[in-house]
Each structure stands twice: as structure tokens, then as C-alpha cells.
Design a protein around this motif. Sequence first.
Motif, PDB file in Angstrom:
ATOM      1  N   LYS A 140      -7.103   7.867  -2.029  1.00 37.01           N
ATOM      2  CA  LYS A 140      -8.013   7.802  -0.886  1.00 37.01           C
ATOM      3  C   LYS A 140      -8.459   6.373  -0.648  1.00 37.01           C
ATOM      4  O   LYS A 140      -8.614   5.934   0.504  1.00 37.01           O
ATOM      5  CB  LYS A 140      -9.214   8.706  -1.131  1.00 37.01           C
ATOM      6  N   ALA A 141      -8.658   5.615  -1.737  1.00 37.91           N
ATOM      7  CA  ALA A 141      -9.086   4.227  -1.605  1.00 37.91           C
ATOM      8  C   ALA A 141      -8.006   3.377  -0.931  1.00 37.91           C
ATOM      9  O   ALA A 141      -8.310   2.536  -0.077  1.00 37.91           O
ATOM     10  CB  ALA A 141      -9.418   3.656  -2.975  1.00 37.91           C
ATOM     11  N   GLN A 142      -6.749   3.606  -1.304  1.00 35.03           N
ATOM     12  CA  GLN A 142      -5.668   2.853  -0.674  1.00 35.03           C
ATOM     13  C   GLN A 142      -5.541   3.199   0.804  1.00 35.03           C
ATOM     14  O   GLN A 142      -5.408   2.306   1.640  1.00 35.03           O
ATOM     15  CB  GLN A 142      -4.342   3.137  -1.391  1.00 35.03           C
ATOM     16  N   ARG A 143      -5.596   4.475   1.114  1.00 34.63           N
ATOM     17  CA  ARG A 143      -5.491   4.880   2.521  1.00 34.63           C
ATOM     18  C   ARG A 143      -6.680   4.358   3.320  1.00 34.63           C
ATOM     19  O   ARG A 143      -6.558   4.062   4.510  1.00 34.63           O
ATOM     20  CB  ARG A 143      -5.393   6.404   2.625  1.00 34.63           C
ATOM     21  N   GLY A 144      -7.847   4.222   2.663  1.00 36.14           N
ATOM     22  CA  GLY A 144      -9.036   3.722   3.333  1.00 36.14           C
ATOM     23  C   GLY A 144      -8.954   2.249   3.699  1.00 36.14           C
ATOM     24  O   GLY A 144      -9.754   1.769   4.510  1.00 36.14           O
ATOM     25  N   GLN A 145      -8.000   1.511   3.110  1.00 37.03           N
ATOM     26  CA  GLN A 145      -7.829   0.098   3.444  1.00 37.03           C
ATOM     27  C   GLN A 145      -7.219  -0.088   4.834  1.00 37.03           C
ATOM     28  O   GLN A 145      -7.295  -1.169   5.413  1.00 37.03           O
ATOM     29  CB  GLN A 145      -6.931  -0.576   2.406  1.00 37.03           C
TER      30      GLN A 145
ATOM     31  N   ASN B  76       0.854  -1.181   0.000  1.00 35.64           N
ATOM     32  CA  ASN B  76       0.000   0.000   0.000  1.00 35.64           C
ATOM     33  C   ASN B  76       0.894   1.237   0.000  1.00 35.64           C
ATOM     34  O   ASN B  76       1.551   1.548   0.989  1.00 35.64           O
ATOM     35  CB  ASN B  76      -0.916   0.005   1.231  1.00 35.64           C
TER      36      ASN B  76
ATOM     37  N   ARG C 109      -7.454  10.276  11.505  1.00 39.87           N
ATOM     38  CA  ARG C 109      -6.739  10.716  10.319  1.00 39.87           C
ATOM     39  C   ARG C 109      -6.679  12.237  10.272  1.00 39.87           C
ATOM     40  O   ARG C 109      -7.623  12.922  10.636  1.00 39.87           O
ATOM     41  CB  ARG C 109      -7.440  10.196   9.066  1.00 39.87           C
TER      42      ARG C 109
ATOM     43  N   LEU D 232      -0.653   7.966   5.300  1.00 40.73           N
ATOM     44  CA  LEU D 232      -1.657   7.922   6.354  1.00 40.73           C
ATOM     45  C   LEU D 232      -1.151   8.807   7.479  1.00 40.73           C
ATOM     46  O   LEU D 232      -0.157   8.491   8.139  1.00 40.73           O
ATOM     47  CB  LEU D 232      -1.846   6.495   6.852  1.00 40.73           C
TER      48      LEU D 232
ATOM     49  N   VAL E  23      -7.535   0.584   8.533  1.00 43.05           N
ATOM     50  CA  VAL E  23      -8.705   0.866   9.357  1.00 43.05           C
ATOM     51  C   VAL E  23      -8.305   1.105  10.811  1.00 43.05           C
ATOM     52  O   VAL E  23      -7.454   0.391  11.367  1.00 43.05           O
ATOM     53  CB  VAL E  23      -9.706  -0.306   9.280  1.00 43.05           C
ATOM     54  N   LYS E  24      -8.927   2.081  11.422  1.00 38.03           N
ATOM     55  CA  LYS E  24      -8.630   2.385  12.828  1.00 38.03           C
ATOM     56  C   LYS E  24      -8.995   1.202  13.721  1.00 38.03           C
ATOM     57  O   LYS E  24     -10.068   0.623  13.604  1.00 38.03           O
ATOM     58  CB  LYS E  24      -9.397   3.637  13.276  1.00 38.03           C
TER      59      LYS E  24
ATOM     60  N   TYR F 212      -3.873   1.534  13.900  1.00 38.60           N
ATOM     61  CA  TYR F 212      -4.600   1.173  12.682  1.00 38.60           C
ATOM     62  C   TYR F 212      -4.148  -0.208  12.235  1.00 38.60           C
ATOM     63  O   TYR F 212      -3.003  -0.602  12.469  1.00 38.60           O
ATOM     64  CB  TYR F 212      -4.321   2.189  11.569  1.00 38.60           C
TER      65      TYR F 212
END
Length: 228
Positions: free
Chosen positions: A34-39, A29, A50, A58, A41-42, A71
Motif C-alpha cells: 500500500k505504501a508503494q502504491r501510495g507514492q 515501484n 483507485r 495501481l 499520486v493522482k 497519476y
Amino acid sequence: MRRLLALMALTSAVLATSASAAMIGIYRNGMESKAQRGQIVKLSGERCGRRGGSAHALRILIGKRTSECAYRTPVIGRDLELAATAKLVEGTPQPIERRAFLALNLRTGGAGAGYQLALFPKQGKAQLRKISSDGRIEYLQIQKGLRTQAPGRANELRLRALNLTSGPKKGSCQIVAYVNGRLVADVNDAAAGELEGRASGVSFGAVGKAKGAMGSFDDLVVRVPSPS
């Protein structure tokens, strides 16, 4: 994807014979979208989250009455290696800089239990920690006098935890950690079975109050032992 990565990690773990096994990447990663960073998860941290301002990392901001924010990646497994670049972001309050740490986590479970490589960039110090489910921290190894990057510049972190399936230390876990290419820890934990968690991820925080501290992670890679 999450189910597939978890299955690959667990399958490869069965094939591992030693901590010196060759490793192959199964998840990367670059935090480029945004999609990659969304993978990522907190997992824990009451008042943190974030922080905008970076389209390629991130970035985590710590809030009131919170000392650490964690995360997790989509990869779940026992025998893994995790690598990432991490930095203390400029703008972190100076009183906190020296107490702030950037960390990689493996075998994370309830209440934050797991193995953790924590780097204190301003101190030039790394700690390999084993955290129990009751919050107790066992320091497996501490390395001081490291050459680390100043705030705003990235440090390279790598943490590996593999159960040994042969040899005199069979059944124990070998944990190996690197900071900026330097080996900072190589220990065996005979009580690895105490950790039941299987999550992998990153965390950022400080000893004591951490309000206003900012850290970021990029270039995240998860590897498993090669079956060959």
C-alpha cells in the motif's frame, strides 16, 4: 525522497549529450504494498480513482463524464525514461474496450500538457502525442498493426524524452517509444521548449465516454541518462 529524486533527475539531465546515452534507473515501484502504491499520486481526472481488488498494481476506474485519469510518480525532471507494464482490466464494458488506451506521460504540466505514449490494446495501435496547455493534441507518430495483449494481460510500455545537446539537431528533443519491445516511435521535436512541465506518470482513459473502464499499471521504472 521526492526532493532527492527530483534533484537526481535534473542533475543527470544536464549531463546528457544525446538520446542514445545509456540510462540508469533511479526509481522503481513494484506496487507490492500500500505504501508503494501510495507514492503514485493522482494528478488529474474529475470522476476517477483507485480501484481495489489488486495488491500488486495501481488499478484505475473511470467514472461519469470523465475520459482520462492521470497519476504522477515522485520523479520530476526534463530528460527521463519511463517504463511500466499496463493492462486493460477484465470487466471493462465491451463497447469501451476498443476505445480504451493505456498511457505513459513525460514533461507533464498544467492542463495535462506533455508528451504521451498511448496504447489502444484492442486496436493494436500506439500514438505518440504532444499535448499543449490548451488541450490541443499533435500526433507525432502513429503505429498500427501491433501485437498487443488481450484484456487481463499486461503490455510493456516505455517512453523516453531527451534534449539533444550536440549535433545538427542540438536543442531539439528526441522522443523514443516502445510497445512490447518493439520500437513504435522515434521523432525529434524542435519545439520542445513549448512544454514547461516536468512531471512523469501514467494515465488511463478512452476516446469519448469511459465510464466503467478499468486499467492497471505495475513494475514502474524511471531512468535518467548515465553521467559516464
